[in-house]
Design a protein around this motif. Sequence first.
Motif, mmCIF file in Angstrom:
data_model
loop_
_atom_site.group_PDB
_atom_site.id
_atom_site.type_symbol
_atom_site.label_atom_id
_atom_site.label_comp_id
_atom_site.label_asym_id
_atom_site.label_seq_id
_atom_site.Cartn_x
_atom_site.Cartn_y
_atom_site.Cartn_z
ATOM 1 N N MET A 1 8.112 0.407 -13.420
ATOM 2 C CA MET A 1 8.055 1.474 -13.636
ATOM 3 C C MET A 1 6.732 2.373 -14.121
ATOM 4 O O MET A 1 6.096 1.876 -14.885
ATOM 5 N N ILE A 2 6.381 3.383 -13.536
ATOM 6 C CA ILE A 2 5.225 4.222 -14.019
ATOM 7 C C ILE A 2 5.538 4.915 -15.021
ATOM 8 O O ILE A 2 6.458 5.861 -14.922
ATOM 9 N N LYS A 3 4.524 4.840 -16.046
ATOM 10 C CA LYS A 3 4.951 5.858 -17.171
ATOM 11 C C LYS A 3 4.711 7.221 -16.803
ATOM 12 O O LYS A 3 3.664 7.540 -16.236
ATOM 13 N N PRO A 4 5.146 8.318 -17.365
ATOM 14 C CA PRO A 4 4.927 9.654 -17.053
ATOM 15 C C PRO A 4 3.503 10.081 -17.719
ATOM 16 O O PRO A 4 3.057 11.008 -17.070
ATOM 17 N N TRP A 5 3.058 9.466 -18.638
ATOM 18 C CA TRP A 5 1.756 9.858 -19.074
ATOM 19 C C TRP A 5 0.491 9.541 -18.419
ATOM 20 O O TRP A 5 -0.506 9.987 -18.497
ATOM 21 N N VAL A 10 -3.780 10.827 -13.269
ATOM 22 C CA VAL A 10 -3.905 10.624 -11.957
ATOM 23 C C VAL A 10 -3.875 11.903 -10.951
ATOM 24 O O VAL A 10 -4.571 11.947 -10.173
ATOM 25 N N LEU A 11 -2.988 12.756 -11.261
ATOM 26 C CA LEU A 11 -2.837 14.008 -10.338
ATOM 27 C C LEU A 11 -3.786 14.832 -10.788
ATOM 28 O O LEU A 11 -4.551 15.697 -9.908
ATOM 29 N N GLY A 12 -4.567 15.053 -11.972
ATOM 30 C CA GLY A 12 -5.677 15.804 -12.208
ATOM 31 C C GLY A 12 -6.826 15.423 -11.540
ATOM 32 O O GLY A 12 -7.643 16.141 -11.017
ATOM 33 N N ALA A 13 -7.104 13.810 -11.358
ATOM 34 C CA ALA A 13 -8.080 13.459 -10.870
ATOM 35 C C ALA A 13 -8.107 13.478 -9.252
ATOM 36 O O ALA A 13 -9.251 13.786 -8.672
ATOM 37 N N VAL A 14 -7.050 13.472 -8.756
ATOM 38 C CA VAL A 14 -6.665 13.780 -7.291
ATOM 39 C C VAL A 14 -6.876 15.209 -6.864
ATOM 40 O O VAL A 14 -7.639 15.446 -5.873
#
Length: 167
Positions: A1-5, A10-14
């Motif tokens: 599972m991917i941690k929320p932090w 990652v979304l900011g870099a995208v």
Amino acid sequence: MIKPWYVGPVLGAVAVAVSAYWWHTEKERWNPPQARRPDLPKVEPMPPVIKVRAKQAVERPLLWASRRPVAVEEKKTSLVTELLQARLTAVFESGKERVAILQRPDGSTLKITGETKPWRVESFDGRKALFVSADDQRVERPLEAGSAAAVKAGPIGDRLRRPATNQ
């Protein structure tokens, strides 16, 4: 599972990568809008220059408590107002001759006879004198009692003016 932090960075870099791509591909397609002239109100010519008199500015300074209206010289009405402001102090009669003595507000005296111009004494009935001008204006002035001119000179008049002092 991917941690929320981990998802936030990652979304900011995208988002930064997509913005950079869009900036480089679309920057050549942008054209500025056509230039428009602004809507200006109609300009009307200014009225002619009013000549300012320095004399009026010196005599009637703006925003001073002693500001007074400009003195307007009215020849006919100034004579009437002078006569209306004066006090009738005495009228001397000798036969048909009459002499009226008036006191102006500034304290000076004015002598009017039956032949003076522009005003002359037409009649006097013991209480009122009637003055007539050259253009038939009529002014009636009452005789004012108790004036200083009524006190006669002499020993009695001197005692009236200067009462005796107690010694």
